[in-house]
Design a protein around this motif. Structure first.
Motif, PDB file in Angstrom:
ATOM      1  N   PRO A 198       0.796  -1.236   0.000  1.00 29.23           N
ATOM      2  CA  PRO A 198       0.000   0.000   0.000  1.00 29.23           C
ATOM      3  C   PRO A 198       0.824   1.280   0.000  1.00 29.23           C
ATOM      4  O   PRO A 198       0.291   2.366  -0.259  1.00 29.23           O
ATOM      5  N   PHE A 199       2.125   1.171   0.295  1.00 27.19           N
ATOM      6  CA  PHE A 199       2.968   2.369   0.340  1.00 27.19           C
ATOM      7  C   PHE A 199       3.635   2.662  -0.997  1.00 27.19           C
ATOM      8  O   PHE A 199       4.459   3.574  -1.101  1.00 27.19           O
ATOM      9  N   ALA A 200       3.277   1.906  -2.019  1.00 31.10           N
ATOM     10  CA  ALA A 200       3.939   2.059  -3.327  1.00 31.10           C
ATOM     11  C   ALA A 200       3.806   3.480  -3.877  1.00 31.10           C
ATOM     12  O   ALA A 200       4.761   4.038  -4.443  1.00 31.10           O
ATOM     13  N   GLN A 504      12.696  -1.620  -1.022  1.00 31.03           N
ATOM     14  CA  GLN A 504      13.325  -1.292   0.252  1.00 31.03           C
ATOM     15  C   GLN A 504      12.626  -0.109   0.922  1.00 31.03           C
ATOM     16  O   GLN A 504      12.399  -0.110   2.136  1.00 31.03           O
ATOM     17  N   LYS A 505      12.302   0.895   0.134  1.00 26.03           N
ATOM     18  CA  LYS A 505      11.629   2.061   0.704  1.00 26.03           C
ATOM     19  C   LYS A 505      10.227   1.727   1.191  1.00 26.03           C
ATOM     20  O   LYS A 505       9.777   2.222   2.232  1.00 26.03           O
ATOM     21  N   ALA A 508      10.553  -0.025   4.434  1.00 27.68           N
ATOM     22  CA  ALA A 508      10.905   0.904   5.510  1.00 27.68           C
ATOM     23  C   ALA A 508       9.671   1.668   5.998  1.00 27.68           C
ATOM     24  O   ALA A 508       9.499   1.887   7.208  1.00 27.68           O
ATOM     25  N   LEU A 509       8.807   2.072   5.064  1.00 22.82           N
ATOM     26  CA  LEU A 509       7.581   2.782   5.457  1.00 22.82           C
ATOM     27  C   LEU A 509       6.638   1.861   6.226  1.00 22.82           C
ATOM     28  O   LEU A 509       6.002   2.275   7.201  1.00 22.82           O
ATOM     29  N   ALA A 510       6.535   0.604   5.793  1.00 25.10           N
ATOM     30  CA  ALA A 510       5.689  -0.367   6.496  1.00 25.10           C
ATOM     31  C   ALA A 510       6.220  -0.583   7.909  1.00 25.10           C
ATOM     32  O   ALA A 510       5.446  -0.669   8.875  1.00 25.10           O
TER      33      ALA A 510
END
Length: 634
Positions: A198-200, A504-505, A508-510
């Motif tokens: 979901p953070f894509a 990776q990003k 990191a947000l998750a």
């Protein structure tokens, strides 16, 4: 201590190990006498470990692996520094033990040695020691009696020394109970997954980041040096296909070895068994058997029906008592003696064996015979071909070696001379991983790879030497195309790097979102999480759950429930809510004993390891690293 060694159940294993392996080391006297001879692999307290001794131990280990792994064994596994140093260290450990045993005046007496050998079941006949079996076992392994007894005496002495350490290992019932309760502790929990997907939309990868990652991690995108090669293999199997055997040769062999094709007499019988166990009423069993026998004598044709009704042998009863054909030595002695004196159709009286009472009917006889030539012809042809191929290989091996070396600009002369096919490979990397090694087959041999990537093979395009890649199998190769090591260009891997950095990003947000939510839950804020259904887990069920999750759940402080913990898992962040933790009040006695025994074994191993470490501190040890490295390169 002597009783502990005499009664040790591992004595049989020691014996089998001894007659399987040649000497790896000799007595203390030998150590001292040879201390000043030549260059040595190591020195232990002034006692030398020689090069021949090391090489013998290396061959022992190679033979063990070859027997264990069969065709999958590859000799190059022995050519690593780790393996060679490990073998040398094992010799050092044995030497340390022998020096210490000598210092403590430990010894194995002649009487004890004799008692141990005579107690080995494999050397007994009718419950008594058999010198004939003893000598036969030693002959089969190429060992003399003095050699074996010296080795066994040494091992028994070492067992005394180590037994004094390992046999004192102790684990209390309380320790075992506490450990078992921990293993059986149940924790009930719910879980909540915060996925990275979901953070894509919140993630952006800049071109500069991609370039920087590429510049900082170029080793990840290296393409190893590789070659394409052609090769020929001279093997026993290849020569086997070139051998022909005449009918006359087969007939001559058969006539001279007829004893090998004798088929002993076999008999077929049916029986009715009435069990008579040691703790049962034998007279009652016998009376029942006599009743069945009396009924049989009146109606012999009802044998199968009565067997199904009365026989207590589950394997044959449902088949009407039929045991099929069998030879001598396959049944208990009283049963066999009765069967082999009966005539076909005979019905026995009661025959008592260790199992109970048998009533036996002989139903068939296959007389002893010699298998006819027609039946064994193919078998003899195969054996004669193998013998001829072995002789031919022994003769051809030297010629093959010489030819690929002397006519080094081509493999064709060797292929023509020995009627071999020239094989061609695809790209072969200098250091293939296990998957690639499986694809390139015999070219994955360490010595073959070293030869293929040598300057002589790559630049001068000369044949490699003939390398033994398996027993009775020689391979020679030559490079036909070479590609030096390189790095994949940026444009080729740009998309791959972008995807990696984006993932990776997102992860990191998750993780950040998960840790934020976890902190809120730990503070006692309102729990509005959509938890999964409650699950139960014990430490013994570790294989059913990822290790990071298991560790998090069982690290949770259960003094105050619910307890919240988190863990990264496969690109997502998991939050676990531990709601209950219970340990069993009553422990299963069998599990307690099993765990205590296992725990005691671990403690004993640790004690022995600590003892060996102390010996290494007590005695001066020097390893000839230069000589070890030289032998690694051979």
């Amino acid at each position: 201590m002597f009783d502990a060694v005499r009664n040790n159940k591992r004595i049989v294993q020691i014996f089998l190990g001894l007659i399987t392996l040649p000497f790896a080391f000799w007595g203390v006297d030998s150590y001292v006498r040879n201390a000043g001879a030549g260059r040595d692999m190591a020195s232990v307290g002034g006692s030398k470990i020689s090069v021949p001794e090391f090489e013998m131990a290396l061959r022992e280990r190679q033979d063990q692996l070859r027997q264990t792994m069969g065709e999958s064994f590859s000799p190059e596994v022995m050519n690593t520094p780790e393996v060679r140093l490990g073998i040398l260290n094992s010799l050092i450990d044995k030497r340390l033990l022998m020096l210490e045993a000598s210092k403590q005046n430990l010894m194995t007496s002649d009487a004890m040695l004799r008692d141990v050998i005579q107690a080995i079941p494999g050397l007994q006949e009718d419950g008594k020691f058999s010198m004939e079996r003893y000598e036969s076992a030693l002959r089969s392994k190429g060992m003399s009696q003095p050699q074996f007894e010296a080795r066994l005496r040494q091992d028994l002495t070492l067992q005394q020394l180590l037994g004094g350490v390992s046999e004192t290992a102790f684990v209390s019932t309380t320790q075992a109970d506490n450990l078992l309760r921990l293993q059986l502790e149940e924790r009930q929990f719910n879980e909540f997954r915060i996925a990275s997907e979901p953070f894509a939309d919140k993630v952006k990868v800049e071109a500069g980041e991609v370039q920087k990652y590429y510049d900082d991690n170029k080793t990840q995108y290296e393409v190893a040096e590789q070659v394409k090669a052609e090769y020929v293999i001279l093997s026993l199997d290849a020569l086997l296909s070139q051998i022909t055997v005449s009918d006359a040769e087969v007939k001559t062999w058969y006539d001279g070895h007829k004893d090998r094709y004798e088929v002993p007499e076999e008999r077929r019988a049916s029986h009715i068994l009435i069990l008579a166990k040691p703790d049962s009423d034998k007279e009652k069993a016998k009376a029942k058997a006599e009743e069945v026998l009396a009924e049989l004598k009146k109606s012999p044709e009802k044998f199968a029906d009565l067997a199904k009704k009365h026989s207590e042998d589950p394997g044959s009863a449902e088949k009407g008592g039929d045991l099929g054909f069998f030879g001598r030595g396959m049944m208990v002695k009283p049963f066999e003696e009765e069967v082999f004196k009966q005539k076909e159709g005979d019905l026995s009286g009661l025959v008592e064996s260790e199992f109970g009472y048998h009533i036996i009917k002989l139903t068939g006889i296959k007389a002893a015979k010699v298998r006819p030539l027609e039946e064994v012809k193919a078998e003899i042809e195969g054996e004669l071909k193998k013998q001829a191929a072995s002789r031919k290989f022994a003769e051809a091996a030297e010629g093959f070696n010489n030819m690929v070396y002397e006519q080094a600009d081509s493999l064709q002369p060797a292929a023509d001379q020995f009627k071999l096919k020239i094989e061609k490979s695809d790209w072969v990397p200098k250091n293939p991983d296990s998957k690639m090694a499986a694809q390139i087959g015999p070219l994955a041999n360490a010595k073959v790879l070293t030869a293929l990537f040598s300057e002589d093979a790559v630049k001068n395009k000369r044949n490699t030497e003939a390398v033994e890649v398996a027993p009775s199998t020689l391979l020679a190769a030559r490079v036909v195309e070479h590609s030096p090591a390189s790095v994949k260009p940026f444009e080729m891997v740009k998309g791959e790097i972008e995807a990696l950095l984006k993932a990776q990003k997102q992860t990191a947000l998750a993780k950040a979102a998960g840790e934020e939510k976890l902190a809120e839950l730990k503070k006692g804020e309102k729990d509005a999480v959509n938890w999964s259904a409650t699950k139960t887990m014990t430490r013994q069920q570790a294989q059913t759950m990822p290790i990071p999750a298991l560790q998090a759940i069982f690290k949770a402080d259960t003094q105050k429930l619910p307890a919240y913990v988190g863990s990264e898992l496969g690109g997502s962040y998991m939050i676990y809510k531990v709601v209950k933790a219970t340990q069993p009040e009553k422990l299963d006695e069998a599990k307690r004993k099993g765990l205590k025994d296992e725990y005691t074994t671990i403690v004993a191993q640790q004690d022995v390891a600590a003892y060996m470490s102390s010996l290494r501190q007590r005695y001066k040890i020097e390893i000839n690293t230069g000589l070890l490295e030289n032998r690694e390169r051979q």
